[in-house]
Write a protein that holds these residues in place. Structure first.
Motif, short mmCIF file in Angstrom:
data_model
loop_
_atom_site.label_atom_id
_atom_site.label_comp_id
_atom_site.label_asym_id
_atom_site.label_seq_id
_atom_site.Cartn_x
_atom_site.Cartn_y
_atom_site.Cartn_z
N LEU A 164 0.92 -1.44 -0.27
CA LEU A 164 0.09 -0.78 -0.10
C LEU A 164 0.68 1.17 0.45
CD1 LEU A 164 -3.00 0.93 0.43
CD2 LEU A 164 -2.79 0.96 1.98
N TRP A 165 2.18 1.33 0.51
CA TRP A 165 2.94 2.12 0.99
C TRP A 165 3.11 3.08 -0.34
CZ3 TRP A 165 7.87 1.68 0.22
CH2 TRP A 165 8.73 3.04 -0.11
N TYR A 166 3.76 1.13 -1.12
CA TYR A 166 4.76 1.76 -2.87
C TYR A 166 3.50 2.04 -3.93
CZ TYR A 166 6.22 0.49 -8.04
OH TYR A 166 5.89 1.21 -8.68
N LEU A 167 2.17 1.53 -3.66
CA LEU A 167 1.34 2.24 -4.24
C LEU A 167 1.11 3.62 -3.80
CD1 LEU A 167 -1.58 -0.78 -3.72
CD2 LEU A 167 0.13 0.05 -6.55
N GLY A 227 -12.71 -9.64 10.47
CA GLY A 227 -11.48 -9.99 9.93
C GLY A 227 -10.77 -9.50 9.44
N ILE A 228 -11.49 -9.01 8.04
CA ILE A 228 -10.31 -8.15 6.84
C ILE A 228 -10.76 -6.86 6.83
CG2 ILE A 228 -11.43 -7.84 4.38
CD1 ILE A 228 -12.16 -9.63 4.70
N LEU A 229 -12.00 -6.61 7.69
CA LEU A 229 -11.42 -4.30 7.87
C LEU A 229 -10.68 -4.06 9.52
CD1 LEU A 229 -15.62 -4.24 8.06
CD2 LEU A 229 -13.87 -3.73 6.11
N GLY A 230 -10.70 -5.26 9.80
CA GLY A 230 -9.72 -5.47 11.08
C GLY A 230 -8.51 -4.83 11.09
N ASP A 231 -8.37 -5.99 10.06
CA ASP A 231 -6.58 -6.37 9.28
C ASP A 231 -6.67 -5.12 7.92
OD1 ASP A 231 -5.90 -8.19 9.88
OD2 ASP A 231 -6.29 -9.41 8.38
N ALA A 232 -7.38 -4.15 7.71
CA ALA A 232 -7.32 -3.02 6.13
C ALA A 232 -7.16 -1.83 7.13
CB ALA A 232 -8.72 -2.62 6.23
N ILE A 233 -7.51 -1.85 8.78
CA ILE A 233 -6.98 -0.80 10.04
C ILE A 233 -5.70 -0.82 9.85
CG2 ILE A 233 -7.36 0.34 11.86
CD1 ILE A 233 -10.58 -0.48 11.54
N ILE A 234 -5.23 -1.75 10.37
CA ILE A 234 -3.55 -2.34 10.43
C ILE A 234 -3.06 -1.95 9.78
CG2 ILE A 234 -1.83 -4.06 11.27
CD1 ILE A 234 -4.07 -5.11 13.14
N ILE A 235 -3.32 -2.42 8.17
CA ILE A 235 -2.23 -1.91 7.26
C ILE A 235 -2.62 -0.27 7.00
CG2 ILE A 235 -2.56 -2.06 4.29
CD1 ILE A 235 -3.91 -5.37 5.01
N LEU A 236 -3.76 -0.07 7.39
CA LEU A 236 -3.66 1.80 6.83
C LEU A 236 -2.63 2.04 8.25
CD1 LEU A 236 -7.16 2.78 5.90
CD2 LEU A 236 -5.12 2.63 4.61
N VAL A 237 -2.58 1.74 9.33
CA VAL A 237 -1.39 2.32 10.94
C VAL A 237 -0.36 1.98 9.49
CG1 VAL A 237 -0.47 2.03 12.57
CG2 VAL A 237 -3.04 1.82 11.75
N TYR A 238 0.07 1.43 9.65
CA TYR A 238 1.89 0.71 8.56
C TYR A 238 1.52 1.29 7.71
CZ TYR A 238 2.55 -4.25 11.79
OH TYR A 238 1.73 -4.77 12.61
N ALA A 239 1.24 1.82 6.78
CA ALA A 239 1.95 2.36 5.72
C ALA A 239 1.67 4.09 5.80
CB ALA A 239 0.52 1.81 4.75
N ALA A 240 0.71 4.02 6.91
CA ALA A 240 0.92 5.95 7.20
C ALA A 240 2.13 6.20 8.49
CB ALA A 240 -0.63 5.67 8.43
N PHE A 241 2.92 5.30 9.10
CA PHE A 241 3.89 4.72 9.40
C PHE A 241 5.45 5.15 8.50
CE2 PHE A 241 1.43 4.24 13.41
CZ PHE A 241 2.21 5.09 14.68
#
Length: 343
Positions: free
Chosen positions: A34-37, A138-152
């Motif tokens: 997501l960060w690359y995109l 579960g997908i939505l929960g992972d989506a939040i974590i993924i967005l947090v990782y991308a933000a950092f």
């Protein structure tokens, strides 16, 4: 002998880490994607006439992140509504299934209605709905974590180059590390970008075809085709069979089933064997056998997610292994024709 023992221990340790840290590593990998995109989207944002030149790095990062969040939310809403629509249509599908069984009984004189009714009695639709709802959560929960990782990752961009400079003792070491990371980024990015184009084309054409055929929730099946197209070989087969089998439930006739099966099969074949090779070329430099083995191995480690990520992960492994004398032979074996570049 000691080297072999150390290698076995290292491999066992890596496998254990991949398995037991799955809940952390998978969102992290998707966060990197997501960060690359996002970085690709940033380059497009800066090219906007007038506005792009006035935006500083922080503002661009904020705009891109908002776009990603809105995109995630919109996609989740579309998926949820599509699944809800399929659930509401279940009762009518049951009638169609019974009609289909009657056709089988009349054509082949095989009485499978009783066996089906027995199997259906043990089928708890509420449990299925609960499982689907749990999967979505579960997908939505992972989506939040993924967005947090991308933000950092976005926030770390400005300081990463300074850190990289201080990590190495000599400019040559820094230059080599930079070249390796750039090569990984370019290869990984090229694969994600080009494969996304191909998968998007597959999904769009599949959506048009399914909508013309009158299949319920064509967006859901098109999205499934888009995602499964990232899985080599097996993905396109599953993406063809699933909507075709579903059409049996919806229409209760074999005619639409065969038309959809053949139609989607042709779409997958043309795009996979004509369009994709022209777009992708030999940029991956992976042996076809290695691609299938990687699919199986990563599927065993991370399930469907591992299958989706098997090819880009293997590409990164080849690039890294090619840079060191101890692992260069492994890179040659994994490559398509043995031609690898060593910086």
């Amino acid at each position: 002998m000691k080297k072999l023992a150390y290698s076995v221990i290292a491999i066992a340790g890596v496998l254990a880490l991949l398995i037991y840290a799955e809940s952390i590593l998978i969102p992290l990998v998707f966060g990197v994607i997501l960060w690359y995109l996002g970085t690709s989207l940033k380059s497009l944002t800066t090219k906007i006439p007038v506005i792009g030149k006035k935006l500083n790095t922080t503002m661009v990062n904020v705009i891109v992140f908002i776009i990603l969040v809105v995109g995630f939310a919109g996609l989740s809403k579309l998926i949820t509504s599509s699944i809800d629509s399929l659930m509401l249509s279940y009762e009518s599908y049951k009638v169609n299934i019974n009609s289909l069984l009657d056709q089988v009984n009349e054509s082949f004189n095989i009485n499978i209605q009783e066996q089906f009714n027995t199997a259906q009695d043990g089928f708890d639709y509420g449990d299925i709905l609960g499982s689907i709802a749990g999967s979505i959560s579960g997908i939505l929960g992972d989506a939040i974590i993924i967005l947090v990782y991308a933000a950092f990752m976005f926030s770390e961009e400005t300081s990463f180059k300074n850190k990289l400079t201080k990590m190495f003792n000599t400019p040559d070491e820094e230059s080599r590390a930079t070249k390796i990371m750039n090569k990984i980024g370019n290869s990984f990015g090229d694969y994600i970008r080009l494969k996304t184009y191909v998968s998007l084309l597959t999904g769009v054409v599949g959506y048009i075809f399914l909508a013309i055929m009158g299949v319920d929730s064509p967006f859901f099946w098109a999205l499934l085709m888009f995602l499964l197209n990232y899985i080599p070989t097996i993905g396109s087969l599953v993406a063809t069979v699933f909507p075709a089998v579903f059409s049996l439930m919806q229409f209760g006739e074999f005619g639409p089933f065969f038309i959809i099966l053949v139609g989607l099969g042709l779409i997958e074949w043309v795009i996979g064997n004509v369009v994709e090779p022209k777009i992708m070329g030999n940029s991956l430099n992976l042996s076809p056998l290695v691609t299938i083995l990687a699919l199986i191995v990563w599927g065993q480690i991370w399930g469907i997610t591992g299958m989706l990520l098997s090819t880009p992960i293997t590409v990164v492994m080849v690039i890294i292994f090619s840079q060191f004398a101890q692992t260069r032979r492994v890179a040659i074996i994994l490559s398509q024709n043995g031609d690898i570049q060593q910086d």
